[in-house]
Design an enzyme around this catalytic site. Structure first.
Site, PDB file in Angstrom:
ATOM      1  N   ASP A 155       0.857  -1.186   0.000  1.00 40.89           N
ATOM      2  CA  ASP A 155       0.000   0.000   0.000  1.00 40.89           C
ATOM      3  C   ASP A 155       0.892   1.235   0.000  1.00 40.89           C
ATOM      4  OD1 ASP A 155      -1.954   1.911   0.293  1.00 40.89           O
ATOM      5  OD2 ASP A 155      -2.401   1.436   2.389  1.00 40.89           O
ATOM      6  N   ASP A 164       0.529   4.986  -0.175  1.00 40.16           N
ATOM      7  CA  ASP A 164      -0.461   6.053  -0.046  1.00 40.16           C
ATOM      8  C   ASP A 164       0.240   7.399  -0.159  1.00 40.16           C
ATOM      9  OD1 ASP A 164      -2.497   7.822   0.778  1.00 40.16           O
ATOM     10  OD2 ASP A 164      -3.408   6.263   2.018  1.00 40.16           O
ATOM     11  N   ASP A 217       3.223   0.993   3.690  1.00 38.61           N
ATOM     12  CA  ASP A 217       2.732   0.583   5.001  1.00 38.61           C
ATOM     13  C   ASP A 217       3.019  -0.905   5.171  1.00 38.61           C
ATOM     14  OD1 ASP A 217       1.367  -0.077   7.294  1.00 38.61           O
ATOM     15  OD2 ASP A 217      -0.488   0.956   6.746  1.00 38.61           O
TER      16      ASP A 217
END
Length: 318
Positions: free
Chosen positions: A95, A97, A269
């Protein structure tokens, strides 16, 4: 491009008029009945969990009837998804982001994203995928635009049964999150580490370096003046040249190195990657917080944010 929260009416329009089952990736479509689905119906979080759909028509009916704020699906395949029992295997997921990148060249407020930092997240995703292909021999690598960044979803058989410890080791390798014993080796992890370290150091400025406890202002200024030389030393594996710069002894050098490595690990993450029961946004669904479609990206190198803008956004204010 401004990213506004959708209205309930816009959600209903999206799922009744625009959502298309053909935008579901094959890797989800072919395993649909083995996945858990979760939904956030009102913007308070994905509290509606343990959903199972045997057919894409059942999923379509749910989405059209409920018009959820967010839709998610598991990275795991289960024998009994509605009870989250009988774990079979899980994708290797990353992930990235844009709002959480440790270094951003934009001036976004905390928690916000823009086209610039989303593109920076895209380049990080490409970087990670290249390393997975070249160094780890992984090839079934899928990119998903998530609304505020990108998910990498890897479905090679070789990694789908890995345990959390092994997944954590992959995160460290891909991000350059551990200082290698020998940074001078031409290939393998040493090369990855140098590339990540150089990318992170290149994004440093005086303000960011001032966060390193005990690093004197004169040393920070010296590092900025000698930035190109320092980058050359990092890329060639001659890190000892950094510790030889005026005012930078072994202790200060170690503090600098550990600071940069910590930033390396924050470009994704890691908790998402090691969690074999994680749910991620469903490609084809609506990210209601930013009025964007979550979508499979077939060519990450040519991705344009405009591709993910729902039709109703263009009609706002008309």
């Amino acid at each position: 491009m401004e990213m506004h929260e959708v209205t309930p009416e816009e959600r209903r329009r999206f799922y009744s008029e625009e959502w298309n089952k053909r935008e579901l990736p094959d890797f989800i479509l072919h395993t649909l009945s083995l996945r858990e689905f979760g939904f956030d119906l009102d913007g308070t979080g994905p509290s509606h969990r343990y959903n199972q759909f045997m057919t894409v028509e059942q999923l379509a009916e749910y989405l059209q009837n409920r018009a959820p704020y967010s839709a998610f699906t598991s990275v795991a395949l289960y024998e009994q998804p509605s009870m989250r029992k009988g774990w079979m295997k899980s994708e290797l997921a990353f992930d990235i982001d844009a709002k959480d990148l440790p270094l951003r060249s934009c001036s976004c407020a905390s928690g916000s994203v823009c086209e610039l930092c989303i593109d920076e997240a895209r380049r990080i995703a490409m970087e990670f995928a290249e390393t997975m292909g070249k160094d780890l021999g992984l090839h079934n690598i899928n990119f998903v635009y998530s609304g505020r960044g990108f998910h990498i979803r890897v479905i090679d058989d070789a990694i789908m049964t890995l345990e959390q410890t092994e997944r954590a080791q992959i995160v460290e390798y891909i991000t350059g999150g551990v200082i290698p014993t020998d940074v001078t080796m031409a290939l393998g992890y040493s090369q990855v580490f140098r590339e990540r370290l150089a990318r992170t150091f290149e994004g440093m400025d005086e303000q960011r370096l001032s966060k390193i406890r005990g690093l004197r202002r004169s040393v920070i200024q010296k590092l900025m003046v000698e930035k190109e030389r320092a980058l050359g030393a990092i890329r060639s594996g001659k890190l000892d040249e950094l510790s030889e710069l005026e005012g930078i002894g072994p202790k200060t050098f170690r503090q600098l190195l550990e600071f940069l490595v910590r930033l390396n690990s924050e470009f994704t993450d890691g908790k998402v990657t090691i969690d074999t029961k994680r749910i991620l946004r469903l490609p084809s669904s609506l990210h209601s917080g930013v009025s964007m479609k979550c979508m499979l990206v077939r060519d990450i190198g040519r991705f344009k944010l405009e591709d993910a803008v729902p039709k109703f956004v263009h009609e706002r204010g008309h």
